[in-house]
Design a protein around this motif. Structure first.
Motif, PDB file in Angstrom:
ATOM      1  N   SER A  23      38.981  29.796  43.798  1.00 29.80           N
ATOM      2  CA  SER A  23      38.072  30.104  42.696  1.00 29.80           C
ATOM      3  C   SER A  23      37.258  28.880  42.310  1.00 29.80           C
ATOM      4  O   SER A  23      36.060  28.973  42.023  1.00 29.80           O
ATOM      5  CB  SER A  23      38.858  30.614  41.486  1.00 29.80           C
ATOM      6  OG  SER A  23      39.538  31.806  41.789  1.00 29.80           O
ATOM      7  N   SER A 123      37.128  47.116  48.200  1.00 26.46           N
ATOM      8  CA  SER A 123      37.079  45.654  48.172  1.00 26.46           C
ATOM      9  C   SER A 123      36.477  45.054  49.439  1.00 26.46           C
ATOM     10  O   SER A 123      35.894  43.971  49.406  1.00 26.46           O
ATOM     11  CB  SER A 123      38.482  45.082  47.947  1.00 26.46           C
ATOM     12  OG  SER A 123      39.339  45.421  49.027  1.00 26.46           O
ATOM     13  N   GLU A 131      31.822  44.567  37.931  1.00 31.44           N
ATOM     14  CA  GLU A 131      30.677  44.446  37.031  1.00 31.44           C
ATOM     15  C   GLU A 131      29.501  43.885  37.823  1.00 31.44           C
ATOM     16  O   GLU A 131      29.669  43.037  38.695  1.00 31.44           O
ATOM     17  CB  GLU A 131      30.994  43.555  35.833  1.00 31.44           C
ATOM     18  CG  GLU A 131      31.286  42.112  36.185  1.00 31.44           C
ATOM     19  CD  GLU A 131      31.513  41.232  34.961  1.00 31.44           C
ATOM     20  OE1 GLU A 131      31.831  41.779  33.882  1.00 31.44           O
ATOM     21  OE2 GLU A 131      31.373  40.004  35.090  1.00 31.44           O
ATOM     22  N   ARG A 308      30.268  39.020  46.790  1.00 34.10           N
ATOM     23  CA  ARG A 308      30.920  37.965  46.019  1.00 34.10           C
ATOM     24  C   ARG A 308      30.322  36.592  46.311  1.00 34.10           C
ATOM     25  O   ARG A 308      30.368  35.685  45.479  1.00 34.10           O
ATOM     26  CB  ARG A 308      32.425  37.935  46.301  1.00 34.10           C
ATOM     27  CG  ARG A 308      32.790  37.369  47.647  1.00 34.10           C
ATOM     28  CD  ARG A 308      34.198  36.798  47.685  1.00 34.10           C
ATOM     29  NE  ARG A 308      35.227  37.781  47.503  1.00 34.10           N
ATOM     30  CZ  ARG A 308      35.701  38.577  48.470  1.00 34.10           C
ATOM     31  NH1 ARG A 308      35.185  38.498  49.702  1.00 34.10           N
ATOM     32  NH2 ARG A 308      36.652  39.444  48.240  1.00 34.10           N
ATOM     33  N   LYS A 315      33.816  39.582  40.407  1.00 33.97           N
ATOM     34  CA  LYS A 315      34.964  40.423  40.091  1.00 33.97           C
ATOM     35  C   LYS A 315      34.981  41.546  41.115  1.00 33.97           C
ATOM     36  O   LYS A 315      34.240  42.532  40.992  1.00 33.97           O
ATOM     37  CB  LYS A 315      34.867  40.936  38.664  1.00 33.97           C
ATOM     38  CG  LYS A 315      34.929  39.807  37.637  1.00 33.97           C
ATOM     39  CD  LYS A 315      34.703  40.306  36.221  1.00 33.97           C
ATOM     40  CE  LYS A 315      34.778  39.151  35.225  1.00 33.97           C
ATOM     41  NZ  LYS A 315      33.730  38.140  35.437  1.00 33.97           N
ATOM     42  N   LYS A 320      42.347  39.503  41.743  1.00 31.34           N
ATOM     43  CA  LYS A 320      42.669  38.984  40.424  1.00 31.34           C
ATOM     44  C   LYS A 320      41.411  38.453  39.755  1.00 31.34           C
ATOM     45  O   LYS A 320      40.620  37.736  40.373  1.00 31.34           O
ATOM     46  CB  LYS A 320      43.698  37.849  40.532  1.00 31.34           C
ATOM     47  CG  LYS A 320      44.151  37.264  39.198  1.00 31.34           C
ATOM     48  CD  LYS A 320      45.148  36.139  39.445  1.00 31.34           C
ATOM     49  CE  LYS A 320      45.615  35.527  38.140  1.00 31.34           C
ATOM     50  NZ  LYS A 320      46.427  36.443  37.341  1.00 31.34           N
ATOM     51  N   VAL A 321      41.195  38.826  38.507  1.00 28.69           N
ATOM     52  CA  VAL A 321      40.056  38.302  37.741  1.00 28.69           C
ATOM     53  C   VAL A 321      40.457  36.960  37.170  1.00 28.69           C
ATOM     54  O   VAL A 321      41.456  36.840  36.443  1.00 28.69           O
ATOM     55  CB  VAL A 321      39.648  39.270  36.612  1.00 28.69           C
ATOM     56  CG1 VAL A 321      38.542  38.650  35.761  1.00 28.69           C
ATOM     57  CG2 VAL A 321      39.175  40.594  37.194  1.00 28.69           C
TER      58      VAL A 321
END
Length: 323
Positions: A23, A123, A131, A308, A315, A320-321
């Motif tokens: 991340s 996914s 969002e 992404r 997200k 996992k957010v």
């Protein structure tokens, strides 16, 4: 005077939140500045083009009693406020249809934040987020052909502008954009017969320029010819395997027809009571419109594998957010 020591209460130990290393690395990618430059150029081109066409910008609706029912299942994203159930916007289709019916204007557009709590199976599509931002456009007293002509001009303008104004960024991203010279048109039933249910995905991988696919069975608000039964709607699809760009159609505006199609699709009439009341009052007008995801557009412009990759705080369904 003697100094007095005032004890300071000890600070609570902060809760440790486990943050995946990827991340942080995602945010720190050097190419993100180039990607955001492309996005900024694309959105400037979008808004300049719509301004020149006389289409007005409206503010987004984030909370409402009504929102797009969609033609596929997503998890509930409603909330309660002072005893009233409110929906997070899935798209602004119903609101923009109401707006062009009431306003004396050629059309409106919104850069709308949308929330769709998709299933984990999406996914790996490369296109889905929980969002995202959508440019939602609606033209008053317009046909399918009118709207598609507008969008072809818009996409050609955006791609040409990005290609010219972001040449260094595109070079670093390894992306060679081609300005469309044609937009082929296909019928969904013909493609389904030839390639199966995943025809859009198959043809997207084959084509080199954006193309249209017409006539899909969809939500109650998309118009259907009373005699032929043909659905007067469309998808714009990116080439090179990037998939769906835009979804839209002409709109049903007659109260009886809307009610008939809602019942056919088993939509809750109570859930859409304010919309139905407006339709019954005769305020709705013929219109045509559609919406395209900003992130999907930027993904295509930058030539990225997954949506992404073009946003700072993605997200993705099933993940996992973090932020």
């Amino acid at each position: 005077m003697e100094n007095i020591l005032i004890p300071v209460p000890s600070q609570p130990t902060p809760k440790v939140f486990w943050m995946p290393k990827k991340s942080i690395e995602h945010i720190q990618r050097k190419e993100m500045a180039d990607i955001l430059k492309v996005q900024s150029a694309a959105m400037k081109a979008v808004q300049d083009y719509l301004w020149e066409k006389g289409i007005l910008l409206s503010s987004p609706v984030i909370l409402s009693t009504i929102t797009d029912p969609l033609n596929h299942d997503v998890e509930d994203s409603s909330l309660k406020y002072r005893g009233q159930k409110l929906e997070l916007t899935k798209s602004m289709i119903l609101h923009k249809q109401l707006a062009v019916g009431a306003l004396d204007a050629k059309g409106i557009y919104i850069v709308s934040p949308n929330v769709r709590l998709e299933g984990d199976h999406t996914s790996l599509s490369g296109r889905h987020l929980l969002e995202f931002s959508q440019v939602d456009i609606e033209l008053r007293d317009a046909s399918s052909e009118d709207f598609r002509k507008l969008i072809e001009g818009l996409y050609t303008h955006v791609i040409r502008y990005v290609k010219e104004s972001c040449a260094p960024e595109l070079a670093r991203l390894g992306r060679n954009l081609k300005v469309p010279t044609e937009y082929k048109v296909f019928k969904s039933d013909e493609l389904r017969e030839k390639y199966g249910d995943r025809f859009e995905e198959v043809v997207s991988g084959m084509e080199k320029s954006p193309f249209w696919v017409l006539s899909h069975y969809r939500e109650f608000y998309d118009k259907q010819d009373k005699e032929s039964g043909e659905h007067i709607n469309y998808d714009l699809v990116y080439p090179e395997g990037y998939g769906e760009a835009l979804s839209g159609g002409e709109r049903e505006h007659e109260y009886g027809r809307i009610l008939e199609k809602m019942r056919e699709r088993k939509n809750s009439e109570d859930a859409f009571a304010p919309y139905l009341q407006i339709a019954q009052m005769g305020i709705l007008r013929p219109s045509a419109g559609g919406g395209f995801g900003v992130e999907r557009m930027v993904r295509f412009l930058c030539g990225k594998q997954h949506v992404r990759d073009v946003i700072l705080f993605p997200k993705v369904p099933g993940e996992k957010v973090v932020f």
